[in-house]
Write an enzyme that holds these catalytic residues in place. Structure first.
Site, PDB file in Angstrom:
ATOM      1  CE  LYS A  79      -3.812  -4.598  -0.456  1.00 36.30           C
ATOM      2  NZ  LYS A  79      -4.706  -3.816   0.433  1.00 36.30           N
TER       3      LYS A  79
ATOM      4  CG  ASP B 291      -7.950  -5.819  -2.233  1.00 39.36           C
ATOM      5  OD1 ASP B 291      -9.071  -6.248  -2.574  1.00 39.36           O
ATOM      6  OD2 ASP B 291      -7.730  -5.274  -1.126  1.00 39.36           O
ATOM      7  CG  LEU B 292      -7.820  -3.874  -8.926  1.00 40.36           C
ATOM      8  CD1 LEU B 292      -7.874  -3.845 -10.450  1.00 40.36           C
ATOM      9  CD2 LEU B 292      -6.942  -2.752  -8.391  1.00 40.36           C
ATOM     10  CE  LYS B 293     -11.382  -3.933  -0.451  1.00 40.28           C
ATOM     11  NZ  LYS B 293      -9.915  -3.760  -0.608  1.00 40.28           N
TER      12      LYS B 293
ATOM     13  CB  THR C 155     -18.077  -1.984 -16.536  1.00 38.76           C
ATOM     14  OG1 THR C 155     -18.841  -1.169 -17.420  1.00 38.76           O
ATOM     15  CG2 THR C 155     -16.836  -1.222 -16.098  1.00 38.76           C
TER      16      THR C 155
ATOM     17  NE  ARG D  77      -3.906  -3.058  11.959  1.00 37.35           N
ATOM     18  CZ  ARG D  77      -4.159  -3.187  10.668  1.00 37.35           C
ATOM     19  NH1 ARG D  77      -3.952  -4.365  10.081  1.00 37.35           N
ATOM     20  NH2 ARG D  77      -4.610  -2.183   9.967  1.00 37.35           N
TER      21      ARG D  77
ATOM     22  CG  ASP E  97     -19.052  -0.015 -13.213  1.00 44.74           C
ATOM     23  OD1 ASP E  97     -20.191   0.157 -13.716  1.00 44.74           O
ATOM     24  OD2 ASP E  97     -18.162   0.855 -13.219  1.00 44.74           O
TER      25      ASP E  97
ATOM     26  CD  GLN F 238      -8.846  -3.059   8.443  1.00 42.54           C
ATOM     27  OE1 GLN F 238      -9.979  -3.508   8.396  1.00 42.54           O
ATOM     28  NE2 GLN F 238      -8.110  -2.873   7.373  1.00 42.54           N
TER      29      GLN F 238
ATOM     30  CB  THR G  74     -12.331  -5.535   7.725  1.00 46.33           C
ATOM     31  OG1 THR G  74     -11.313  -4.803   7.040  1.00 46.33           O
ATOM     32  CG2 THR G  74     -12.365  -6.963   7.207  1.00 46.33           C
TER      33      THR G  74
ATOM     34  N   GLY H 298      -0.564  -5.481   6.258  1.00 49.09           N
ATOM     35  CA  GLY H 298       0.090  -4.317   5.677  1.00 49.09           C
ATOM     36  C   GLY H 298       0.936  -3.553   6.661  1.00 49.09           C
ATOM     37  NE  ARG H 299      -2.720   0.499   7.929  1.00 49.31           N
ATOM     38  CZ  ARG H 299      -3.948   0.982   8.102  1.00 49.31           C
ATOM     39  NH1 ARG H 299      -4.115   2.253   8.445  1.00 49.31           N
ATOM     40  NH2 ARG H 299      -5.006   0.224   7.930  1.00 49.31           N
TER      41      ARG H 299
ATOM     42  CG  ASP I 177      -1.967  -1.134   1.101  1.00 46.58           C
ATOM     43  OD1 ASP I 177      -2.283  -1.543  -0.036  1.00 46.58           O
ATOM     44  OD2 ASP I 177      -2.448  -1.605   2.147  1.00 46.58           O
TER      45      ASP I 177
END
Length: 239
Positions: A41, A68-70, A77, A187, A73, A196, A125, A216-217, A20
């Site tokens: 990711k 991870d584009l979620k 598309t 976490r 539409d 989250q 989440t 991630g973080r 990210d």
């Protein structure tokens, strides 16, 4: 080649590290610092920055990609976007289950026979039960709503779902061992929760039945990402 829906017991095989970052350079720098990571990711921010570059870089390094584009539409598309994602070589690609049956079926038809597997996003989440009821006006209980979304995704032929680790045990009982569950909101003990709402430790999530953990973080923002990665791998060991 299809991703194993029941990955090896080695903890590092279960962890997807989130790139990210706002720039490809920062993402590649982290890849260089963490060559042990096999699954990365790529989310909206980095994909919009320069998706083709980072995806090509990861594939050149023989890494697995969770794109991870979620997507959400109209069916045509989303189906077109899924067709492009297969050309990138994405291993996992996310679409919103709330896009409905026609959208998911159209998307699944485009990835059929490719290396790309679709995962349904059941509910972000970051959304709590009170927000689901009060802001989104969904009258179903949170767990019931998520179950309905994931069951619909399975009916449409999708390989798995993205959900909070808190929902995995119940969903596993409904969908069985052949369905893949990828869980964000992970976490380590003592780590900041951030934005989250429904979080769990790595070991707890694996015990609940998660196939893959998106982290991630706690790794990417750590003073030493390698030390953080190694600690999380140790925390994933069951027993």
């Amino acid at each position: 080649m299809k991703i194993n829906l029941n990955p090896e017991t080695a903890p590092e095989s279960k962890i997807i590290v989130a790139l990210d970052f706002p720039s490809v350079k920062e993402a590649i720098d982290l890849c260089d610092r963490l060559p042990q990571v096999c699954f990365w990711k790529v989310g909206l921010e980095l994909f919009i920055t320069d998706g083709s570059t980072i995806l090509r870089e990861l594939k050149d390094r023989n890494k697995k990609i969770f794109l991870d584009l979620k997507l959400h539409d109209i069916p045509n598309t989303v189906a077109s976007a899924c067709r492009v994602a297969t050309k990138y070589g994405a291993d996992f690609l996310t679409i919103h289950a709330s896009g409905g049956k026609a959208m998911m079926q159209a998307a699944q038809a485009e990835v059929q026979g490719s290396a790309t597997q679709l995962l349904a996003v059941s509910l972000l989440t970051s959304i709590s039960a009170s927000e689901l009821a009060n802001d989104l006006k969904v009258q179903m209980e949170l767990t019931e709503y998520i179950s309905q979304m994931v069951l619909l995704a399975q009916e449409c032929g999708l390989s798995g779902a993205v959900c909070s680790p808190h929902e995995v045990t119940n969903l596993r009982s409904l969908l069985g061992d052949r369905f893949c569950f990828v869980t964000p909101g992970i976490r380590p003990t003592g780590a900041a929760v951030g934005d989250q709402s429904r979080v769990m430790t790595p070991k707890q999530a694996i015990t609940m039945g998660a196939n893959y953990l998106v982290i991630g973080r706690p790794i990417t923002a750590a003073i030493d990402p390698l030390v953080a990665w190694e600690q999380i791998c140790q925390d994933c060991v069951i027993g």
